[in-house]
Design a protein around this motif. Structure first.
Motif, PDB file in Angstrom:
ATOM      1  N   ILE A 262      35.592  26.730  23.158  1.00  0.00           N
ATOM      2  CA  ILE A 262      36.141  27.072  24.465  1.00  0.00           C
ATOM      3  C   ILE A 262      35.826  28.542  24.725  1.00  0.00           C
ATOM      4  CG2 ILE A 262      38.224  27.257  25.885  1.00  0.00           C
ATOM      5  CD1 ILE A 262      39.480  25.062  24.193  1.00  0.00           C
ATOM      6  N   LYS A 263      35.024  28.803  25.762  1.00  0.00           N
ATOM      7  CA  LYS A 263      34.632  30.183  26.079  1.00  0.00           C
ATOM      8  C   LYS A 263      35.266  30.588  27.398  1.00  0.00           C
ATOM      9  CE  LYS A 263      32.319  33.941  25.167  1.00  0.00           C
ATOM     10  NZ  LYS A 263      31.043  33.958  24.467  1.00  0.00           N
ATOM     11  N   ILE A 264      35.985  31.715  27.376  1.00  0.00           N
ATOM     12  CA  ILE A 264      36.696  32.197  28.558  1.00  0.00           C
ATOM     13  C   ILE A 264      36.041  33.485  29.053  1.00  0.00           C
ATOM     14  CG2 ILE A 264      38.921  32.972  29.475  1.00  0.00           C
ATOM     15  CD1 ILE A 264      40.216  31.353  27.152  1.00  0.00           C
ATOM     16  N   TYR A 265      35.590  33.444  30.294  1.00  0.00           N
ATOM     17  CA  TYR A 265      35.008  34.620  30.943  1.00  0.00           C
ATOM     18  C   TYR A 265      36.019  35.201  31.939  1.00  0.00           C
ATOM     19  CZ  TYR A 265      30.609  32.790  29.073  1.00  0.00           C
ATOM     20  OH  TYR A 265      29.611  32.323  28.239  1.00  0.00           O
ATOM     21  N   ASN A 266      35.935  36.510  32.141  1.00  0.00           N
ATOM     22  CA  ASN A 266      36.807  37.226  33.082  1.00  0.00           C
ATOM     23  C   ASN A 266      38.285  36.916  32.842  1.00  0.00           C
ATOM     24  OD1 ASN A 266      34.573  38.376  34.553  1.00  0.00           O
ATOM     25  ND2 ASN A 266      34.259  36.344  35.473  1.00  0.00           N
ATOM     26  N   PRO A 267      38.794  37.154  31.623  1.00  0.00           N
ATOM     27  CA  PRO A 267      40.199  36.853  31.328  1.00  0.00           C
ATOM     28  C   PRO A 267      41.139  37.742  32.149  1.00  0.00           C
ATOM     29  CG  PRO A 267      39.205  38.153  29.553  1.00  0.00           C
ATOM     30  CD  PRO A 267      38.087  37.769  30.477  1.00  0.00           C
ATOM     31  N   ASN A 268      42.158  37.139  32.746  1.00  0.00           N
ATOM     32  CA  ASN A 268      43.073  37.929  33.577  1.00  0.00           C
ATOM     33  C   ASN A 268      44.506  37.395  33.563  1.00  0.00           C
ATOM     34  OD1 ASN A 268      42.940  35.632  35.190  1.00  0.00           O
ATOM     35  ND2 ASN A 268      41.559  36.561  36.696  1.00  0.00           N
ATOM     36  N   ASP A 269      44.793  36.419  32.697  1.00  0.00           N
ATOM     37  CA  ASP A 269      46.123  35.808  32.666  1.00  0.00           C
ATOM     38  C   ASP A 269      46.564  35.683  31.210  1.00  0.00           C
ATOM     39  OD1 ASP A 269      48.297  33.994  32.632  1.00  0.00           O
ATOM     40  OD2 ASP A 269      47.644  33.066  34.515  1.00  0.00           O
ATOM     41  N   ILE A 270      47.451  36.594  30.780  1.00  0.00           N
ATOM     42  CA  ILE A 270      47.869  36.652  29.377  1.00  0.00           C
ATOM     43  C   ILE A 270      48.559  35.358  28.943  1.00  0.00           C
ATOM     44  CG2 ILE A 270      49.304  37.854  27.697  1.00  0.00           C
ATOM     45  CD1 ILE A 270      46.893  39.437  28.615  1.00  0.00           C
ATOM     46  N   ASP A 271      49.458  34.839  29.775  1.00  0.00           N
ATOM     47  CA  ASP A 271      50.182  33.615  29.422  1.00  0.00           C
ATOM     48  C   ASP A 271      49.237  32.433  29.274  1.00  0.00           C
ATOM     49  OD1 ASP A 271      52.602  34.937  29.414  1.00  0.00           O
ATOM     50  OD2 ASP A 271      53.028  34.488  31.523  1.00  0.00           O
ATOM     51  N   LEU A 272      48.262  32.350  30.170  1.00  0.00           N
ATOM     52  CA  LEU A 272      47.291  31.255  30.101  1.00  0.00           C
ATOM     53  C   LEU A 272      46.410  31.392  28.853  1.00  0.00           C
ATOM     54  CD1 LEU A 272      46.074  28.733  31.317  1.00  0.00           C
ATOM     55  CD2 LEU A 272      44.675  30.174  32.821  1.00  0.00           C
ATOM     56  N   LEU A 273      46.046  32.618  28.519  1.00  0.00           N
ATOM     57  CA  LEU A 273      45.250  32.842  27.310  1.00  0.00           C
ATOM     58  C   LEU A 273      46.019  32.394  26.064  1.00  0.00           C
ATOM     59  CD1 LEU A 273      43.636  36.343  28.020  1.00  0.00           C
ATOM     60  CD2 LEU A 273      42.501  34.118  28.032  1.00  0.00           C
ATOM     61  N   ASN A 289      35.645  36.435  26.241  1.00  0.00           N
ATOM     62  CA  ASN A 289      34.651  37.480  26.480  1.00  0.00           C
ATOM     63  C   ASN A 289      35.292  38.674  27.189  1.00  0.00           C
ATOM     64  OD1 ASN A 289      31.994  38.688  26.756  1.00  0.00           O
ATOM     65  ND2 ASN A 289      32.209  38.225  28.936  1.00  0.00           N
ATOM     66  N   TYR A 290      35.381  39.805  26.454  1.00  0.00           N
ATOM     67  CA  TYR A 290      35.917  41.032  27.032  1.00  0.00           C
ATOM     68  C   TYR A 290      34.810  42.035  27.345  1.00  0.00           C
ATOM     69  CZ  TYR A 290      40.519  39.429  25.428  1.00  0.00           C
ATOM     70  OH  TYR A 290      41.674  38.711  25.227  1.00  0.00           O
ATOM     71  N   ASN A 291      33.578  41.659  27.092  1.00  0.00           N
ATOM     72  CA  ASN A 291      32.456  42.584  27.257  1.00  0.00           C
ATOM     73  C   ASN A 291      31.907  42.498  28.675  1.00  0.00           C
ATOM     74  OD1 ASN A 291      30.175  44.162  27.060  1.00  0.00           O
ATOM     75  ND2 ASN A 291      29.490  43.287  25.116  1.00  0.00           N
ATOM     76  N   ASP A 292      32.195  43.516  29.481  1.00  0.00           N
ATOM     77  CA  ASP A 292      31.713  43.527  30.859  1.00  0.00           C
ATOM     78  C   ASP A 292      30.324  44.130  30.987  1.00  0.00           C
ATOM     79  OD1 ASP A 292      34.073  42.397  31.762  1.00  0.00           O
ATOM     80  OD2 ASP A 292      35.055  44.350  32.027  1.00  0.00           O
ATOM     81  N   ASP A 293      29.793  44.644  29.874  1.00  0.00           N
ATOM     82  CA  ASP A 293      28.482  45.298  29.936  1.00  0.00           C
ATOM     83  C   ASP A 293      27.340  44.294  29.949  1.00  0.00           C
ATOM     84  OD1 ASP A 293      29.754  47.756  29.873  1.00  0.00           O
ATOM     85  OD2 ASP A 293      29.690  47.863  27.672  1.00  0.00           O
ATOM     86  N   ASP A 298      23.437  35.908  30.106  1.00  0.00           N
ATOM     87  CA  ASP A 298      22.892  36.242  28.782  1.00  0.00           C
ATOM     88  C   ASP A 298      23.840  35.792  27.677  1.00  0.00           C
ATOM     89  OD1 ASP A 298      20.678  37.393  29.970  1.00  0.00           O
ATOM     90  OD2 ASP A 298      21.588  39.391  30.048  1.00  0.00           O
ATOM     91  N   ILE A 299      25.141  36.003  27.887  1.00  0.00           N
ATOM     92  CA  ILE A 299      26.131  35.589  26.885  1.00  0.00           C
ATOM     93  C   ILE A 299      26.129  34.072  26.728  1.00  0.00           C
ATOM     94  CG2 ILE A 299      28.592  35.569  26.302  1.00  0.00           C
ATOM     95  CD1 ILE A 299      28.848  38.160  27.970  1.00  0.00           C
TER      96      ILE A 299
END
Length: 469
Positions: A262-273, A289-293, A298-299
């Motif tokens: 399970i790959k999560i991009y643009n995480p923004n909801d702590i409870d859901l995570l 994925n916390y890498n915005d660079d 590519d990821i």
């Protein structure tokens, strides 16, 4: 799965392990013992287990030999180490088959030990460079695997397929041997069980083709990959939809019995995570994925390669995005678009016949999916569109139904198949994943091609299967 033990303490041994890592078979598990550990970039952790110890130690080797191995391969530089290692193995396993790289012309006194004479192999290879001397088949060309013979098994995905519908990108079927007779390939020739195919192409591509030919039902997502991947973008989906998506992905994961990433991009909801992390287990991995660079594309492509992904699951909202759809297409793996409805209630796998033969290219995968999920299989034939290819595709599916002992229903209808399918419930639509599906929906408004109009059934679960590996 067959367990094979490799004992290596030499440069040749290292090269051998590298070749094994890149090989095309997934039926073996390799246990590698080295005196000094070496990292192999593409080694799949599910297939390769590495140990660092001296194999001349009876105590250490005996712990490993508690498992049942079908074969041991030894490639070491020191003759005394080879002899002691063989003696240690024989102390524990009297009949275990042992393959030894022989640099010293060792005299063989054990019928279950095979000595591969290094000098003879080198001399044989050099002989191929002499003029007016016949070249043996295994050393034709570059000797890197660009020429391959493959026997087509009875339950193969290639059986009863016409050569003309097989995507041959960077490889070719150049000859067919049937009943000791050479047959030259043509677009209309059909492949039969027990045919011997002579293939030419890029070695890496031929490895994938080999897997495809040897694959039988119950192997999906092979030959595309081994594992499942759930793609989640928290910026494009709401929390409730993501929870439903994860729940359905876990249900699918249980049916295919492969590891789920399970790959999560643009995480923004702590409870859901936290909710998703609670789903972790030995067979379910959660990666955020916390890498915005780095670009998401590519990821994603790196993940597909690293985790040997064979099926990507996305929500219908993600699949609507044109850029994401193109990214998924470029990965060349099946994509399951999960709609906002129950997956556990599905009963049928449905496909619509069209004027092209793309459906024949993915036919065995369709049978495999329907078999593993317990679905009935149904083909819709829109009879207002007469086409000779449709009859050939129907013949092909009927042949496969006989091989795999699975019934298939052919529905003949004069009604628009998309309009008719909208009235049905509990089905999964199966479609070839072709380039025409990557365009924007605006360009297909006036099209009559049911594949281009796949989005008209957007409220239903759909799986898109690449027409080439």
């Amino acid at each position: 799965m067959k367990k094979i033990l490799i004992i290596s303490d030499s440069e040749i041994g290292n090269h051998f392990i590298e070749r094994v890592v890149d090989t095309y078979t997934s039926d073996n598990i390799y246990y590698v013992v080295q005196m000094k550990a070496t990292e192999y970039e593409n080694a799949n952790p599910a297939r390769f287990k590495f140990y660092e110890f001296d194999p001349t130690s009876l105590y250490k080797l005996s712990n490993l030999l508690k498992m049942e191995f079908v074969q041991v391969v030894i490639a070491m530089d020191n003759l005394s180490d080879v002899e002691v290692t063989i003696k240690n193995i024989r102390t524990i396993k009297k009949q275990l088959r042992i393959i030894v790289l022989d640099q010293w012309d060792i005299q063989n006194q054990d019928s279950n030990v095979v000595y591969v004479k290094q000098n003879e192999i080198m001399a044989s290879r050099l002989l191929d460079y002499l003029p007016n001397v016949p070249v043996i088949a295994q050393n034709v060309g570059l000797g890197e695997g660009e020429i391959m013979e493959v026997l087509v098994p009875f339950g193969s995905s290639f059986v009863y397929r016409h050569i003309g519908v097989i995507e041959q990108n960077r490889w070719r079927i150049v000859a067919i041997y049937r009943n000791r007779e050479l047959l030259m390939p043509s677009s209309r020739r059909m492949i039969h069980p027990n045919d011997l195919l002579l293939l030419v192409g890029e070695p890496s591509v031929l490895k994938s083709v080999y897997r495809a030919i040897k694959r039988e039902l119950g192997q999906f997502p092979e030959p595309f990959g081994s594992n499942l991947y759930l793609y989640i973008d928290m910026e494009k989906e709401n929390a409730d939809n993501i929870k439903d998506l994860v729940r359905r992905a876990l249900f699918i994961h249980k049916n295919f019995k492969h590891k789920l990433y399970i790959k999560i991009y643009n995480p923004n909801d702590i409870d859901l995570l936290r909710h998703i992390k609670d789903m972790r287990s030995d067979s379910v991995s959660v990666n955020i994925n916390y890498n915005d660079d780095l670009e998401i594309e590519d990821i994603f492509h790196a993940d597909v390669r690293r985790y040997h992904i064979g099926l990507v699951m996305v929500s219908k909202d993600i699949f609507k995005d044109n850029e994401t759809r193109n990214m998924l297409y470029d990965a060349h793996v099946p994509v399951l678009k999960i709609a906002d409805r129950s997956f556990s209630k599905l009963k049928d796998a449905l496909a619509i016949l069209t004027e092209n033969r793309d459906l024949e290219k993915v036919s065995t995968t369709i049978f495999d999916i329907s078999s593993q999920m317990g679905f009935n299989l149904e083909l819709f034939n829109y009879t207002n569109e007469k086409d000779e290819y449709k009859e050939q595709v129907i013949e092909h599916f009927n042949n496969l139904a006989t091989i795999f002992s699975k019934s298939i229903k052919i529905t003949e209808s004069e009604s628009n198949p998309i309009r008719e399918l909208r009235q049905k419930e509990n089905f999964l639509q199966v479609l070839p994943f072709t380039k025409k599906m990557t365009g924007r929906h605006l360009y297909s408004i006036f099209s009559t091609d049911s594949e281009r109009l796949y989005y008209k059934l957007d409220d239903f679960h759909q799986i898109f299967i690449p027409v080439q590996l």
